[in-house]
Each structure stands twice: as structure tokens, then as C-alpha cells.
Design a protein around this motif. Structure first.
Motif, PDB file in Angstrom:
ATOM      1  N   SER A 178       0.841  -1.200   0.000  1.00 58.42           N
ATOM      2  CA  SER A 178       0.000   0.000   0.000  1.00 58.42           C
ATOM      3  C   SER A 178       0.872   1.243   0.000  1.00 58.42           C
ATOM      4  N   LYS A 180      -0.277   5.162   0.754  1.00 60.53           N
ATOM      5  CA  LYS A 180      -1.436   6.030   0.967  1.00 60.53           C
ATOM      6  C   LYS A 180      -1.037   7.484   1.176  1.00 60.53           C
ATOM      7  N   THR A 187      -2.274   9.546  -4.765  1.00 62.26           N
ATOM      8  CA  THR A 187      -2.638   8.154  -4.479  1.00 62.26           C
ATOM      9  C   THR A 187      -2.897   7.404  -5.781  1.00 62.26           C
ATOM     10  N   TYR A 191      -0.528   4.245  -7.123  1.00 62.06           N
ATOM     11  CA  TYR A 191      -1.048   2.880  -7.349  1.00 62.06           C
ATOM     12  C   TYR A 191      -0.929   2.463  -8.817  1.00 62.06           C
ATOM     13  N   ARG A 192      -1.072   3.417  -9.724  1.00 57.79           N
ATOM     14  CA  ARG A 192      -0.894   3.063 -11.146  1.00 57.79           C
ATOM     15  C   ARG A 192       0.533   2.570 -11.375  1.00 57.79           C
ATOM     16  N   ALA A 195       0.978  -0.883  -9.777  1.00 62.68           N
ATOM     17  CA  ALA A 195       0.325  -1.953 -10.531  1.00 62.68           C
ATOM     18  C   ALA A 195       1.151  -2.343 -11.758  1.00 62.68           C
ATOM     19  N   LEU A 202      -2.646  -5.338  -4.055  1.00 62.52           N
ATOM     20  CA  LEU A 202      -2.627  -3.942  -3.601  1.00 62.52           C
ATOM     21  C   LEU A 202      -3.787  -3.649  -2.647  1.00 62.52           C
ATOM     22  N   LEU A 204      -5.916  -0.797  -1.183  1.00 61.06           N
ATOM     23  CA  LEU A 204      -6.228   0.591  -1.530  1.00 61.06           C
ATOM     24  C   LEU A 204      -6.849   1.346  -0.363  1.00 61.06           C
ATOM     25  N   LEU A 226      -9.316   3.917  -9.496  1.00 61.09           N
ATOM     26  CA  LEU A 226      -8.382   2.785  -9.528  1.00 61.09           C
ATOM     27  C   LEU A 226      -9.103   1.454  -9.750  1.00 61.09           C
ATOM     28  N   ILE A 231      -7.407  -1.989 -10.725  1.00 65.17           N
ATOM     29  CA  ILE A 231      -6.315  -1.887  -9.745  1.00 65.17           C
ATOM     30  C   ILE A 231      -6.902  -1.943  -8.342  1.00 65.17           C
ATOM     31  N   GLY A 232      -6.347  -2.833  -7.520  1.00 71.06           N
ATOM     32  CA  GLY A 232      -6.816  -2.919  -6.136  1.00 71.06           C
ATOM     33  C   GLY A 232      -7.383  -4.287  -5.825  1.00 71.06           C
TER      34      GLY A 232
END
Ligand code: SF4
Length: 357
Positions: A178, A180, A187, A191-192, A195, A202, A204, A226, A231-232
């Protein structure tokens, strides 16, 4: 609880007690208790309330040895996948692993030397415990922060990369990641990048999202972007106050995106000049009445008999309020009218009849 769609198999599947995160698993909804963990009764009571709301993994804070010491008792009394949240002291992570938790969350940036991190990883490896490696915008490694000058997405990902080294050196497979921030764009970008770079599942979340309403809206906006891109693997909607609404908000986000269903959903009209009943009150009453039903039904509560059924054609069941009476409809067709005070009860009867048919 039903799952309407599984996600792309892009991440590795990591077992967490009786459940799993990543791979083809549905996006898991988790939350965190806010009781003092050493108050065993209060903590267990909150865990049960979270579980009843559908929470699939629960994290508890382990700020000191007093909290670590009660973990075996908590473990004994709940089967829910349990996560210990650890900062600063790797001995607390070791104690939590010995106590039988299913996952620990650590921030390697504040846990101490690399050797200490490796000790935690080895202990987790021996017991099949997962570890979330979590970096926050406020806890980016010093030298990385100096390089980037401010806590941006790139800095979080770089800090994470350094944090992962001991895990990768030991070939540890139970990692969940993670990164954050309170910034939505940071954020999303972090995360992109994560991934693209890793196959670890992941987790989130938007950190310190805020009070119930504001926090849920902010989280929905950021997590929605996301999740809609695949994603997530697990989400936590962080809200100030009672954690149960975190679970409700989590499932609502997943439902709104068509990712998961979770029990009945109650839609209600915004009301207008034609409204003839207290729609808000009626919608709350209906929500309460259908809480125990586990089918993923759509129920509409509309403010007038003229447009209500037509506007709610997609709903499975619905009520259209009128003066002193209301119409009950099933898939856009009115099946009967009855007195306002009986309408919620009639709706539930109709739903149960359909379920048992
Ligand atoms: S359902 Fe009726 S009361 Fe509700 S917004 Fe539509 S027209 Fe107005």
C-alpha cells in the motif's frame, strides 16, 4: 453475499487466514477497530459488529506490549482474518505473529534496521502469515524525500521499492502493498505505478479521509478511479468514528462499480414538488427492514405514484408513496396499494415470497 464479477488475474494470490487477497479473489473489504486493543471485550464487540456488516478482514492496532499480550485471547475468540498494525517496534510484530494473527501491517521505514525487518519476515514465513508493506506520504524514507523534495507518488513508490528489498532477498511471497496519501491524485498515480511494476496484491485506501460523509465521498472518488481500471485487491475506507460505516461504504463503492454485490440495495428518489410522503424516513425504514436479507436485490423508494414505478423500472421491488397510502411495485409494475403504515411490512413480505418461490 454474492459476487457479480471477478477481477483480472494480474496480482499474486496471498492467503490471509481463512480468506485470500489478490489473484482471482473478489476485492476484499476490510476495516480497523478503534477500541483500545487491550480492552478485549470492547475490541471483540467491535469485531463482531464489523463482521455482521460484512467486513472480511479486521485490523487491530498493536501500539505496545500490553496490546500484544492480549492478541492470543482475541485470536481465540474470533475466526475473522486478523491483522496486527505495527509501527516502530519489530518485537511487537514478532509477538503478534506468535499470537496467531494472519497478517501484520508494518512500515519498514519506521520499524528499525534491515535485520529487524528480516527477523519479522522470517517469522511470518515460518507461520504462513502475510505482511502488508505500507508506505504513507508522511513516512517516506528520508533520503528519498530529500531527493524528490516533497511527498509525491514517485517518492512513495521509490520508498516502497527500498522497503521491499529484504522481502525479496528472502523470497517472501506473502506481501501486500500500500502507498497512501491524503492527496487523491498522488494516491492514484502511486497505485498506477505500483500496478505496472509489481504483482503483489494492492491494498487501496486514502489516508485520513475524514468524517463519515466527506471521507466516504473522497474515498469513492479516488478508489473508484483505480478499481475501475482493475487496480486494487482489498480496500479500506478510512473514516473518523465508528468503523462499521467503513464497511458499508466499501461495499457501496464496489457495488456502484459493478464489482461486487452485498445484500439488498435501497435506492430512493431525490424528492421534488410532487413528493407526497417523507421519502427519507421511508427509505431509512426500508433499509432497516431489509438488513437481514442477503440477496442482492434492488429496492426503490419513490416519492410519488405518478412517476415512481416508471423511474425505478430497473429495481426488483419498490414503493411509491402517496397521501396516506402507497403503491407496491415489482419490476416496474404496480402489484397493489396499501396504507402507508403497512407498506414497508408488505414490501418485506413480497420480497420473502419471491425468495421462497
Ligand atoms: S419519484 Fe416522484 S417525487 Fe420522486 S423525484 Fe421523481 S417525480 Fe419527484
Amino acid at each position: 453475499m454474492s459476487v457479480s464479477r471477478t477481477r483480472r488475474n494480474r496480482t499474486r494470490r496471498v492467503r490471509v487466514g481463512t480468506t485470500a487477497i489478490g489473484g482471482k479473489e473478489p476485492v476484499r473489504v476490510q476495516s480497523m477497530t478503534n477500541t483500545r486493543t487491550d480492552d478485549i471485550r470492547a475490541t471483540l464487540r467491535q469485531i463482531r459488529r464489523l463482521e455482521q456488516a460484512g467486513c472480511e478482514l479486521v485490523r487491530v492496532a498493536v501500539p505496545d506490549h500490553k496490546a500484544a499480550a492480549v492478541l492470543p485471547k482475541i485470536r481465540e475468540r474470533t475466526d475473522i482474518p486478523l491483522i496486527a498494525d505495527i509501527h516502530f517496534d519489530h518485537r511487537l510484530a514478532l509477538a503478534a505473529i506468535r499470537a496467531g494473527v494472519d497478517k501484520v501491517r508494518i512500515n519498514p521505514g519506521n520499524i528499525g534496521s534491515r535485520q529487524k525487518v528480516k527477523n519479522v519476515v522470517r517469522a511470518a514465513q515460518d507461520r504462513g502469515v502475510a505482511i502488508r508493506v505500507g508506505v504513507n506520504a508522511g513516512s517516506i524514507e528520508k533520503k528519498v524525500l530529500q531527493k524528490h523534495r516533497h511527498p509525491c507518488a514517485e517518492a512513495m513508490v521509490e520508498s516502497l521499492e527500498h522497503s521491499l528489498e529484504p522481502f525479496e532477498q528472502l523470497g517472501f511471497k506473502g506481501v501486500v502493498l500500500s502507498a497512501k496519501s491524503t492527496s487523491g491524485p498522488d494516491t492514484i498515480e502511486a497505485y498506477r505505478q505500483m500496478a505496472k511494476r509489481w504483482r503483489y496484491p494492492l491494498h487501496l485506501g486514502l489516508t485520513e479521509a475524514g468524517l463519515k460523509f466527506e471521507g466516504a465521498v473522497r474515498s469513492a472518488a479516488v478508489l473508484g478511479v483505480l478499481l475501475n481500471q482493475g487496480i486494487g485487491d482489498t480496500i479500506r475506507v478510512s473514516l473518523t468514528g465508528d468503523p462499521v460505516p467503513e464497511v458499508v461504504a466499501g461495499f457501496e463503492i464496489l457495488r456502484a462499480l459493478g464489482i461486487r454485490d452485498h445484500g439488498p440495495v435501497v435506492y430512493s428518489c431525490p424528492t421534488c414538488g410532487r413528493t407526497e410522503v417523507d421519502v427519507e424516513k421511508l427509505a431509512r425504514e426500508v433499509s432497516r427492514a431489509v438488513r437481514g436479507i442477503d440477496a442482492p436485490l434492488k429496492i426503490a423508494v419513490m416519492g410519488c405514484v405518478v412517476n415512481g414505478p416508471g423511474e425505478a423500472r430497473e429495481a426488483d421491488f419498490g414503493i411509491a408513496g402517496g397521501r396516506g397510502k402507497g403503491a407496491l411495485f415489482v419490476r416496474g409494475r404496480v402489484v397493489r396499494t396499501c396504507a402507508s403504515h403497512r407498506i414497508t411490512g408488505e414490501l418485506v413480505k413480497e420480497m420473502l415470497r419471491a425468495r421462497n418461490a
